[in-house]
Design a protein around this motif. Structure first.
Motif, PDB file in Angstrom:
ATOM      1  N   ALA A  42      65.647  78.373  33.935  1.00  0.00           N
ATOM      2  CA  ALA A  42      65.430  77.483  35.076  1.00  0.00           C
ATOM      3  C   ALA A  42      63.960  77.414  35.443  1.00  0.00           C
ATOM      4  O   ALA A  42      63.425  76.340  35.751  1.00  0.00           O
ATOM      5  CB  ALA A  42      66.256  77.944  36.274  1.00  0.00           C
ATOM      6  N   LEU A  43      63.273  78.548  35.411  1.00  0.00           N
ATOM      7  CA  LEU A  43      61.854  78.555  35.745  1.00  0.00           C
ATOM      8  C   LEU A  43      61.036  77.831  34.678  1.00  0.00           C
ATOM      9  O   LEU A  43      60.030  77.180  34.991  1.00  0.00           O
ATOM     10  CB  LEU A  43      61.360  79.995  35.894  1.00  0.00           C
ATOM     11  N   ALA A  44      61.462  77.939  33.429  1.00  0.00           N
ATOM     12  CA  ALA A  44      60.725  77.301  32.338  1.00  0.00           C
ATOM     13  C   ALA A  44      60.805  75.779  32.386  1.00  0.00           C
ATOM     14  O   ALA A  44      60.032  75.101  31.707  1.00  0.00           O
ATOM     15  CB  ALA A  44      61.250  77.803  30.993  1.00  0.00           C
ATOM     16  N   ALA A  45      61.718  75.241  33.210  1.00  0.00           N
ATOM     17  CA  ALA A  45      61.908  73.789  33.265  1.00  0.00           C
ATOM     18  C   ALA A  45      60.856  73.083  34.103  1.00  0.00           C
ATOM     19  O   ALA A  45      60.816  71.848  34.118  1.00  0.00           O
ATOM     20  CB  ALA A  45      63.301  73.465  33.823  1.00  0.00           C
ATOM     21  N   GLY A  46      59.996  73.818  34.801  1.00  0.00           N
ATOM     22  CA  GLY A  46      59.072  73.191  35.740  1.00  0.00           C
ATOM     23  C   GLY A  46      57.666  73.032  35.210  1.00  0.00           C
ATOM     24  O   GLY A  46      57.147  73.896  34.494  1.00  0.00           O
ATOM     25  N   ASP A  47      57.022  71.924  35.583  1.00  0.00           N
ATOM     26  CA  ASP A  47      55.577  71.787  35.410  1.00  0.00           C
ATOM     27  C   ASP A  47      54.860  72.526  36.533  1.00  0.00           C
ATOM     28  O   ASP A  47      53.790  73.110  36.329  1.00  0.00           O
ATOM     29  CB  ASP A  47      55.181  70.305  35.423  1.00  0.00           C
ATOM     30  N   ILE A  48      55.445  72.457  37.738  1.00  0.00           N
ATOM     31  CA  ILE A  48      54.996  73.249  38.877  1.00  0.00           C
ATOM     32  C   ILE A  48      56.158  74.156  39.253  1.00  0.00           C
ATOM     33  O   ILE A  48      57.264  73.675  39.525  1.00  0.00           O
ATOM     34  CB  ILE A  48      54.617  72.366  40.076  1.00  0.00           C
ATOM     35  N   VAL A  49      55.931  75.461  39.256  1.00  0.00           N
ATOM     36  CA  VAL A  49      56.972  76.428  39.634  1.00  0.00           C
ATOM     37  C   VAL A  49      56.449  77.194  40.839  1.00  0.00           C
ATOM     38  O   VAL A  49      55.452  77.919  40.743  1.00  0.00           O
ATOM     39  CB  VAL A  49      57.324  77.367  38.469  1.00  0.00           C
ATOM     40  N   PHE A  50      57.126  77.034  41.968  1.00  0.00           N
ATOM     41  CA  PHE A  50      56.610  77.462  43.269  1.00  0.00           C
ATOM     42  C   PHE A  50      57.513  78.534  43.867  1.00  0.00           C
ATOM     43  O   PHE A  50      58.742  78.434  43.820  1.00  0.00           O
ATOM     44  CB  PHE A  50      56.567  76.253  44.204  1.00  0.00           C
ATOM     45  N   GLY A  51      56.903  79.559  44.457  1.00  0.00           N
ATOM     46  CA  GLY A  51      57.662  80.570  45.183  1.00  0.00           C
ATOM     47  C   GLY A  51      56.870  81.083  46.372  1.00  0.00           C
ATOM     48  O   GLY A  51      55.645  80.960  46.428  1.00  0.00           O
ATOM     49  N   ASN A  52      57.580  81.683  47.324  1.00  0.00           N
ATOM     50  CA  ASN A  52      56.952  82.295  48.494  1.00  0.00           C
ATOM     51  C   ASN A  52      56.881  83.796  48.255  1.00  0.00           C
ATOM     52  O   ASN A  52      57.903  84.481  48.218  1.00  0.00           O
ATOM     53  CB  ASN A  52      57.766  82.001  49.753  1.00  0.00           C
ATOM     54  N   LEU A  53      55.670  84.316  48.054  1.00  0.00           N
ATOM     55  CA  LEU A  53      55.475  85.736  47.758  1.00  0.00           C
ATOM     56  C   LEU A  53      55.428  86.518  49.060  1.00  0.00           C
ATOM     57  O   LEU A  53      54.434  86.474  49.789  1.00  0.00           O
ATOM     58  CB  LEU A  53      54.191  85.932  46.953  1.00  0.00           C
ATOM     59  N   GLU A  54      56.493  87.266  49.322  1.00  0.00           N
ATOM     60  CA  GLU A  54      56.591  87.983  50.590  1.00  0.00           C
ATOM     61  C   GLU A  54      56.520  89.489  50.342  1.00  0.00           C
ATOM     62  O   GLU A  54      57.453  90.247  50.610  1.00  0.00           O
ATOM     63  CB  GLU A  54      57.872  87.599  51.333  1.00  0.00           C
ATOM     64  N   ALA A  55      55.399  89.884  49.797  1.00  0.00           N
ATOM     65  CA  ALA A  55      55.052  91.294  49.593  1.00  0.00           C
ATOM     66  C   ALA A  55      53.576  91.319  49.252  1.00  0.00           C
ATOM     67  O   ALA A  55      53.004  90.302  48.854  1.00  0.00           O
ATOM     68  CB  ALA A  55      55.880  91.911  48.462  1.00  0.00           C
ATOM     69  N   VAL A  56      52.950  92.488  49.397  1.00  0.00           N
ATOM     70  CA  VAL A  56      51.516  92.619  49.142  1.00  0.00           C
ATOM     71  C   VAL A  56      51.330  93.316  47.800  1.00  0.00           C
ATOM     72  O   VAL A  56      51.755  94.462  47.619  1.00  0.00           O
ATOM     73  CB  VAL A  56      50.829  93.418  50.268  1.00  0.00           C
ATOM     74  N   LEU A  57      50.664  92.638  46.867  1.00  0.00           N
ATOM     75  CA  LEU A  57      50.419  93.203  45.539  1.00  0.00           C
ATOM     76  C   LEU A  57      48.987  93.741  45.511  1.00  0.00           C
ATOM     77  O   LEU A  57      48.045  93.055  45.124  1.00  0.00           O
ATOM     78  CB  LEU A  57      50.613  92.130  44.455  1.00  0.00           C
ATOM     79  N   ALA A  58      48.817  94.967  45.977  1.00  0.00           N
ATOM     80  CA  ALA A  58      47.476  95.548  46.096  1.00  0.00           C
ATOM     81  C   ALA A  58      47.598  97.048  46.272  1.00  0.00           C
ATOM     82  O   ALA A  58      48.628  97.559  46.741  1.00  0.00           O
ATOM     83  CB  ALA A  58      46.730  94.944  47.284  1.00  0.00           C
TER      84      ALA A  58
END
Length: 366
Positions: A42-58
């Motif tokens: 499903a993700l591979a089907a998009g030219d634009i694949v958008f999500g809301n990242l609700e965590a801190v990657l740091a």
């Protein structure tokens, strides 16, 4: 024609009531290939694949012995893993993005951009409240993305946030400004009360106003449950896409999400295709079947007073279920972190900092 795929919240850290056994505890070493495998197509089907990242990657400010620094924090490697999973644009205009401070936020932005991901929801310049992200489509058209948090600041409320905030009239003005420059505008909004499955009357009014101002698609986040997806001649509004991945296993409603796919043609967005998703006990996401968008007449918004009552009741139910889930998971609990979490909850109650206080968490938008 540009294919847009949008998902719900990406909660890639351990939630407060999953100390030592949450999402990041399971996947920080091996990465995100396993949890996303079921929706990779499903993700591979998009030219634009958008999500809301609700965590801190740091790692800035991280002390693995302190619960408040571990909570809602994910591994730095997830930036590259999200890119490998197919994501192209991530929204950071949300209440958890700055949970661990400005340094951690800036570090996260650096990791995401180094991985080749566009970051939506940052403060703008030159009169913009948010910095537009513009993507060139395969048909020569352009898609502009705007991200805003309408949720009152939960962390560091006394200083300007590193993510974008705006009043409704400012959002409408920026949609019109960007629409004059691009073929389509997609707007991400962090709004509403958690765990309520219908939008408020204010949210419905604002969502429809955004379409009239020139947006083709409005993507809602924050409730952590699925809300209706509305489609009209003006465009598409997803009032909440729920959770895509998280460690929220304590109730069926927070295990589910939607993947929205639509084709953005020059004349407008085509009918939305919605795929339901569900999390298993290992925090892996799998498709559950398709759903249909609904016409505006099918939406039943909740008026403000009822909305707050509904949110209060839903929060009480979820709170009980979260603590039952914690008790059922005792063999996996990090006891030191759990004790700190419980102490923090008690201190919060004593300070009367109820998470549904509108001055802290907010609900309806206007």
């Amino acid at each position: 024609m540009t294919r847009l795929v949008a998902v719900g919240d990406l909660v890639l850290g351990d939630s407060a009531t999953s100390p030592g056994f949450g999402f990041n505890s399971r996947y920080s070493i091996d990465g995100l290939a396993e949890p996303f495998e079921g929706v990779q197509a499903a993700l591979a089907a998009g030219d634009i694949v958008f999500g809301n990242l609700e965590a801190v990657l740091a790692t800035s400010g991280l002390d693995n012995r302190r619960h408040h620094t571990v909570h809602m924090r994910g591994a730095v490697r997830y930036a590259a893993d999200l890119k490998a999973a197919g994501f192209t644009v991530l929204n950071l205009a949300n209440n958890h993005a700055n949970q661990h401070g400005d340094d951690a936020f800036r570090e996260m932005c650096g990791h995401l951009q180094a991985a080749g991901l566009a970051v939506c929801g940052l403060p703008g310049s030159d009169g913009w409240r948010t910095r537009p992200v513009v993507v060139n489509g395969p048909d020569g058209g352009t898609v502009g993305l705007l991200g805003y948090s309408l949720h009152p600041r939960q962390y560091f409320p006394d200083r300007p946030p590193p993510f974008a905030e705006a009043a409704p009239e400012e959002i409408l003005g920026e949609i019109g400004r960007l629409r004059a420059e691009v073929t389509h505008v997609v707007v991400s909004v962090h709004w509403g009360f958690e765990f309520v499955t219908a939008p408020s009357a204010e949210e419905v009014g604002l969502g429809r106003a955004m379409l009239r101002a020139g947006a083709s698609v409005v993507l809602g986040h924050h409730p952590h449950v699925v809300r209706p997806v509305e489609q009209s001649a003006d465009g598409i509004i997803a009032y909440s896409l729920g959770n895509l991945v998280s460690d929220m296993l304590w109730a069926p409603a927070v295990r589910t999400g939607l993947i929205l796919e639509c084709r953005l043609r020059r004349e407008g967005p085509e009918e939305a295709v919605l795929t339901g998703t569900r999390l298993d006990n290992r925090y892996r996401v799998f498709p559950t079947g398709t759903r249909a968008a609904v016409p505006p007449s099918a939406i039943r918004p909740i008026e403000t007073a009822e909305y707050r009552r509904t949110a209060t009741a839903a929060e009480r139910v979820m709170r009980r279920r979260k603590y039952r889930h914690l008790l059922a998971s005792l063999p996996s609990v990090d006891w030191s972190l759990a004790a700190q979490m419980v102490a923090g909850v008690v201190r919060g109650r004593l300070r009367n900092q109820d998470r549904l206080n509108p001055d802290r968490q907010g609900g309806s938008v206007g």
